[in-house]
Scaffold this motif. Structure first.
Motif, mmCIF file in Angstrom:
data_model
loop_
_atom_site.group_PDB
_atom_site.id
_atom_site.type_symbol
_atom_site.label_atom_id
_atom_site.label_comp_id
_atom_site.label_asym_id
_atom_site.label_seq_id
_atom_site.Cartn_x
_atom_site.Cartn_y
_atom_site.Cartn_z
ATOM 1 N N ALA A 178 0.826 -1.216 0.000
ATOM 2 C CA ALA A 178 0.000 0.000 0.000
ATOM 3 C C ALA A 178 0.855 1.260 0.000
ATOM 4 O O ALA A 178 0.424 2.313 -0.495
ATOM 5 C CB ALA A 178 -0.931 -0.003 1.217
ATOM 6 N N GLN A 179 2.067 1.174 0.545
ATOM 7 C CA GLN A 179 2.961 2.336 0.582
ATOM 8 C C GLN A 179 3.831 2.449 -0.664
ATOM 9 O O GLN A 179 4.562 3.439 -0.817
ATOM 10 C CB GLN A 179 3.876 2.226 1.818
ATOM 11 C CG GLN A 179 3.130 2.233 3.141
ATOM 12 C CD GLN A 179 2.341 3.518 3.352
ATOM 13 O OE1 GLN A 179 2.846 4.610 3.087
ATOM 14 N NE2 GLN A 179 1.098 3.385 3.814
ATOM 15 N N ALA A 180 3.739 1.477 -1.572
ATOM 16 C CA ALA A 180 4.605 1.457 -2.760
ATOM 17 C C ALA A 180 4.002 2.326 -3.858
ATOM 18 O O ALA A 180 3.490 1.842 -4.864
ATOM 19 C CB ALA A 180 4.800 0.023 -3.235
ATOM 20 N N THR A 181 4.056 3.619 -3.671
ATOM 21 C CA THR A 181 3.397 4.554 -4.596
ATOM 22 C C THR A 181 4.058 4.564 -5.976
ATOM 23 O O THR A 181 3.375 4.710 -6.993
ATOM 24 C CB THR A 181 3.409 5.972 -3.999
ATOM 25 O OG1 THR A 181 4.758 6.340 -3.682
ATOM 26 C CG2 THR A 181 2.570 6.040 -2.730
ATOM 27 N N HIS A 182 5.376 4.420 -6.019
ATOM 28 C CA HIS A 182 6.053 4.399 -7.328
ATOM 29 C C HIS A 182 5.621 3.169 -8.124
ATOM 30 O O HIS A 182 5.353 3.277 -9.342
ATOM 31 C CB HIS A 182 7.572 4.401 -7.133
ATOM 32 C CG HIS A 182 8.346 4.361 -8.411
ATOM 33 N ND1 HIS A 182 8.470 5.453 -9.241
ATOM 34 C CD2 HIS A 182 9.034 3.339 -9.017
ATOM 35 C CE1 HIS A 182 9.209 5.115 -10.292
ATOM 36 N NE2 HIS A 182 9.546 3.841 -10.180
#
Length: 443
Positions: free
Chosen positions: A307-311
């Motif tokens: 969920a935090q892997a925006t790239h």
């Protein structure tokens, strides 16, 4: 010529994997080029085989693989090494009720290729009665040869002697008595063993297994049982699934690791290049690729990190605007709007498809599947017939509004609800593909 044998048992949980790994480790310690193989659909055990031997472990499935493909994979497994140890799934004769020779049973493989079978008997809680089991397995099918028995979970030399005397009196060799050792218990989770890549002490475990195999098993007799399999020569390389592109971006990390080696080998033989990337490291697919594949795995264990892997999410969305993206099982879950983990916490996923999945609401889905594509996608053009399986506990908590991808049947031809979803160039299913089928399955 490469020789082979099969390690099988009356049921799951008999210790086949531990014994297979022990034999692989011990033979490699002797300097023998040994390879593992696995009957039926399974990602996890073959990864352990590969970790201990240094060679890819291939799956052999008599139901999902058309005969030319099965023969091609068997030939691949028996190339580039001296001995192949094939680990059976489930019980030796377990599979569908039909058709004969293509039930998905380990016995189908043993009979087709005249592979000698070493039967692992868990004799905890019994002694001479183990002989009745050995005799029944030896006589059930004349096309399946039980070359010997390995006793497992043996409590003492006296315990081993009771079973050994009764079995050898039947003319069935006993090739070892593997003692009980809680320290050799393989760690497990909901889909089976913890992945090989997550097992920090794997080298030490392999060393202990090899040492115990040398102590408890007659390795010379086991090697003497191995024979050159009778493999019909396929007419050249047979691909399980055409590659979805010339350059394929493949997610590959602890969350995405379930790729069948025979499919990867087929893609590479067709000239495709596979470029790995790690969503957990917040990497996206290489922009020069023609297609992106998100394999199954354990994304539910890493949902917060994903969920935090925006790239990763941004690059995958950019990629999907012009090129196909496909997700299998865990990959399908990550393509949805959200994933709820075991603790009940909901995490944002890529949103390239509109469904939501949950691991907090658990229900096991297990079995063979036949699929016919309704639409073109990375799996092939509309009308393509596929065979494979489902094995997951996650549930679809919100179906979304995307187009169903395929018509589905179970292994007996019984219709199931449509499977998978498609939106534009993005597709995904809970269904793991093993092979392209030659025709739709009929009930």
């Amino acid at each position: 010529m490469t020789r082979g044998l099969m390690i099988a048992a009356p049921r799951s949980g008999s210790g086949k994997t531990t014994l297979t790994l022990a034999i692989l480790a011990a033979l490699r310690r002797r300097g023998i080029a040994v390879r593992g193989a696995k009957t039926g659909p399974d990602y996890i055990d073959p990864a352990f085989h590969e970790a201990l031997t240094g060679l890819p472990s291939l799956n052999l499935d008599s139901w999902a693989m058309p005969a030319p493909l099965l023969d091609s994979v068997m030939a691949q497994a028996h190339s580039g090494c001296g001995v192949v140890v094939t680990e059976a799934s489930m019980g030796l004769f377990d599979g569908l009720l039909g058709p004969a020779g293509a039930r998905g049973a380990p016995a189908d493989i043993a009979a087709r290729y005249a592979l000698p079978v070493l039967l692992v008997l868990d004799i905890s809680g019994q002694g001479q009665s183990a002989a009745a089991t050995a005799l029944g397995f030896a006589r059930l099918d004349p096309d399946v040869r039980i070359a010997g028995v390995i006793l497992n979970r043996v409590g003492s030399p006296r315990h081993a002697g009771m079973a050994t005397q009764a079995i050898t009196a039947l003319g069935i060799p006993v090739l070892g008595a593997f003692g009980r050792d809680a320290g050799l218990q393989m760690p497990e989770r909901h889909l089976g063993l913890v992945q090989a890549r997550e097992h920090a002490g794997l080298d030490a475990l392999a060393d202990r297994l090899a040492t115990q195999a040398e102590r408890d098993l007659d390795l010379d007799a086991i090697l003497a049982c191995a024979t050159v399999p009778d493999i019909p020569l396929p007419g050249g390389w047979v691909r399980a699934l055409p590659p979805p592109g010339q350059r394929i971006a493949v997610a590959n990390d602890a969350a995405f690791s379930f790729m069948y080696a025979h499919i990867v080998a087929g893609w590479r033989a067709a000239g495709a290049e596979l470029l790995p990337f790690s969503p957990l490291a917040d990497e996206g697919p290489a922009p020069g690729c023609d297609a992106c594949w998100l394999p199954g795995g354990y994304p539910e264990l890493h949902a917060g990190q994903l969920a935090q892997a925006t790239h990763f999410r941004t690059e995958l969305a950019n990629f999907a605007r012009t090129r196909p993206v496909h997700g299998e099982c865990g990959g399908f879950m990550v393509l949805g709007e959200s994933l709820t983990d075991k603790a009940g916490q909901t995490h944002r996923m890529t949103g390239l498809l509109g469904h939501a999945t949950s691991f907090a609401t658990r229900r096991m889905n297990l079995g063979y599947r036949a699929a016919t594509l309704r639409h073109d996608c990375a799996l092939g053009p509309a009308g393509t017939h596929l065979r494979g399986h489902e094995f997951h506990y996650a549930t679809l908590t919100a179906p979304g509004t995307d187009t169903p991808l395929a018509d589905m049947h179970d292994g007996y031809g019984t219709p199931r609800p449509p499977g998978g979803l498609r939106r534009g160039l993005v597709s995904g299913t809970f269904f793991h593909v093993l092979a392209t089928g030659t025709a739709a399955i009929a009930p």
